[in-house]
Design a protein around this motif. Structure first.
Motif, short mmCIF file in Angstrom:
data_model
loop_
_atom_site.label_atom_id
_atom_site.label_comp_id
_atom_site.label_asym_id
_atom_site.label_seq_id
_atom_site.Cartn_x
_atom_site.Cartn_y
_atom_site.Cartn_z
N TYR A 185 12.47 -17.49 -35.32
CA TYR A 185 12.77 -17.98 -37.28
C TYR A 185 13.39 -19.60 -36.82
CZ TYR A 185 11.85 -13.71 -39.21
OH TYR A 185 11.41 -12.89 -39.48
N VAL A 186 13.67 -19.75 -35.67
CA VAL A 186 14.69 -20.75 -36.09
C VAL A 186 13.24 -22.21 -35.64
CG1 VAL A 186 15.91 -22.60 -34.97
CG2 VAL A 186 17.14 -20.68 -34.87
N PRO A 187 13.79 -23.06 -35.62
CA PRO A 187 11.83 -24.38 -36.08
C PRO A 187 12.52 -25.54 -34.75
CG PRO A 187 13.65 -24.43 -37.88
CD PRO A 187 14.32 -23.75 -37.17
N ASP A 188 11.78 -25.22 -33.75
CA ASP A 188 11.31 -25.91 -32.11
C ASP A 188 12.22 -27.02 -32.41
OD1 ASP A 188 10.02 -23.49 -31.52
OD2 ASP A 188 7.64 -25.13 -31.95
N GLU A 189 11.82 -27.99 -33.69
CA GLU A 189 13.19 -29.40 -33.28
C GLU A 189 14.55 -29.13 -33.10
OE1 GLU A 189 11.42 -28.12 -36.48
OE2 GLU A 189 9.32 -29.41 -35.02
N VAL A 190 14.87 -28.03 -34.15
CA VAL A 190 16.20 -27.35 -33.58
C VAL A 190 16.90 -26.29 -32.12
CG1 VAL A 190 18.57 -25.23 -34.18
CG2 VAL A 190 16.37 -26.59 -36.21
N LEU A 191 15.58 -26.31 -31.96
CA LEU A 191 15.98 -25.61 -30.56
C LEU A 191 15.40 -26.80 -29.78
CD1 LEU A 191 13.80 -21.68 -30.38
CD2 LEU A 191 16.18 -22.21 -30.66
N HIS A 192 14.82 -28.15 -29.54
CA HIS A 192 15.12 -28.86 -28.85
C HIS A 192 15.75 -30.11 -28.67
CE1 HIS A 192 10.76 -28.23 -27.57
NE2 HIS A 192 10.96 -28.30 -29.01
N SER A 193 16.94 -29.23 -30.36
CA SER A 193 18.21 -30.50 -30.38
C SER A 193 19.63 -29.87 -29.20
CB SER A 193 18.81 -30.57 -31.30
OG SER A 193 18.65 -29.68 -32.16
N ILE A 194 19.28 -28.42 -29.25
CA ILE A 194 20.16 -27.70 -28.69
C ILE A 194 19.72 -27.61 -27.29
CG2 ILE A 194 21.23 -26.61 -30.47
CD1 ILE A 194 20.16 -24.45 -29.42
N GLY A 195 18.95 -28.11 -25.66
CA GLY A 195 18.34 -28.31 -25.03
C GLY A 195 17.28 -27.52 -24.64
N LEU A 196 16.82 -26.57 -25.43
CA LEU A 196 16.00 -25.24 -25.28
C LEU A 196 14.99 -26.00 -25.51
CD1 LEU A 196 18.08 -22.67 -26.77
CD2 LEU A 196 17.76 -23.22 -24.46
N THR A 197 13.85 -26.31 -24.42
CA THR A 197 12.69 -27.27 -23.89
C THR A 197 11.38 -26.20 -23.56
OG1 THR A 197 12.92 -28.13 -22.45
CG2 THR A 197 13.84 -29.84 -24.68
N TYR A 198 11.84 -24.92 -22.66
CA TYR A 198 11.33 -24.23 -21.99
C TYR A 198 10.97 -23.37 -22.55
CZ TYR A 198 8.09 -22.86 -18.28
OH TYR A 198 7.33 -22.43 -17.17
N LEU A 199 10.23 -22.99 -23.78
CA LEU A 199 10.11 -21.62 -24.44
C LEU A 199 8.80 -21.53 -24.88
CD1 LEU A 199 12.93 -22.35 -27.11
CD2 LEU A 199 12.51 -20.75 -25.09
N PRO A 200 7.97 -20.21 -24.65
CA PRO A 200 7.21 -19.89 -24.90
C PRO A 200 6.84 -20.27 -26.68
CG PRO A 200 8.27 -17.82 -24.55
CD PRO A 200 9.05 -19.22 -24.77
N THR A 201 5.12 -20.09 -26.83
CA THR A 201 4.82 -20.54 -28.17
C THR A 201 5.58 -19.58 -29.57
OG1 THR A 201 2.64 -19.63 -28.06
CG2 THR A 201 3.09 -21.80 -27.36
N LYS A 202 5.26 -20.01 -30.67
CA LYS A 202 5.49 -18.92 -31.77
C LYS A 202 4.65 -18.26 -31.65
CE LYS A 202 9.02 -20.98 -32.98
NZ LYS A 202 10.72 -20.84 -32.62
N ALA A 203 3.58 -18.17 -31.09
CA ALA A 203 2.72 -16.95 -31.91
C ALA A 203 3.00 -15.97 -30.57
CB ALA A 203 1.61 -17.74 -30.91
N TRP A 204 3.91 -16.10 -29.67
CA TRP A 204 4.67 -14.40 -28.87
C TRP A 204 4.91 -14.05 -29.90
CZ3 TRP A 204 2.34 -12.57 -25.22
CH2 TRP A 204 0.98 -12.94 -24.34
N ALA A 205 5.90 -14.40 -31.04
CA ALA A 205 6.53 -13.39 -32.21
C ALA A 205 6.30 -13.19 -32.46
CB ALA A 205 7.70 -14.69 -32.71
N ILE A 206 4.96 -13.07 -33.23
CA ILE A 206 3.59 -12.02 -33.49
C ILE A 206 3.03 -11.17 -32.22
CG2 ILE A 206 1.84 -11.31 -35.17
CD1 ILE A 206 2.66 -14.14 -36.28
#
Length: 137
Positions: free
Chosen positions: A35-56
């Motif tokens: 649910y958290v947008p990618d920009e917020v995750l990138h701002s706290i330093g989490l850049t190596y994450l799978p795409t949001k399609a995996w959430a479905i």
């Protein structure tokens, strides 16, 4: 040496509690990631994450697995079941053959002798109604 038991023990309670906490923590992380947008995750330093399609995809795969695993087990059991006509059934030499039990008098309340019933006869009596039973051929 103590025998293994399926009953509760302190070790199992500790493992169960850790798995309970881990499942809630992982679910919370999954929901936050979904649910958290990618920009917020990138701002706290989490850049190596799978795409949001995996959430479905992950919940859908879980549902498909939950439905298909019992179906696969059922199919495997059906494939490994022998036909009624197969001669692979185990017959004991000590048992009395089925037709001789009809000559035994049960009116005195005694216990009937042990007999070996044919598998087809047992299936016929268990799976057919009383009105559909016919004498074995």
């Amino acid at each position: 040496m103590p025998q293994p038991s399926p009953g509760p023990s302190p070790e199992r309670a500790a493992y169960g509690f850790v798995l309970y906490l881990a499942s809630y923590i992982l679910f919370a992380l999954f929901v936050i990631w979904a649910y958290v947008p990618d920009e917020v995750l990138h701002s706290i330093g989490l850049t190596y994450l799978p795409t949001k399609a995996w959430a479905i995809v992950l919940p859908i795969l879980g549902c498909i697995g939950a439905v298909s695993i019992p179906v696969v087990y059922f199919i495997i059991n059906i494939l490994h079941t022998q036909a009624l006509e197969e001669e692979i059934e185990i017959h004991s030499k000590s048992n009395i053959p089925e037709p001789t039990i009809q000559n035994f008098d049960l009116s005195s309340g005694s216990v009937p002798p042990i007999v070996e019933l044919d598998l087809a006869t047992v299936c016929r009596h268990l799976n057919l109604g009383k009105d559909k039973l016919s004498p074995a051929s």
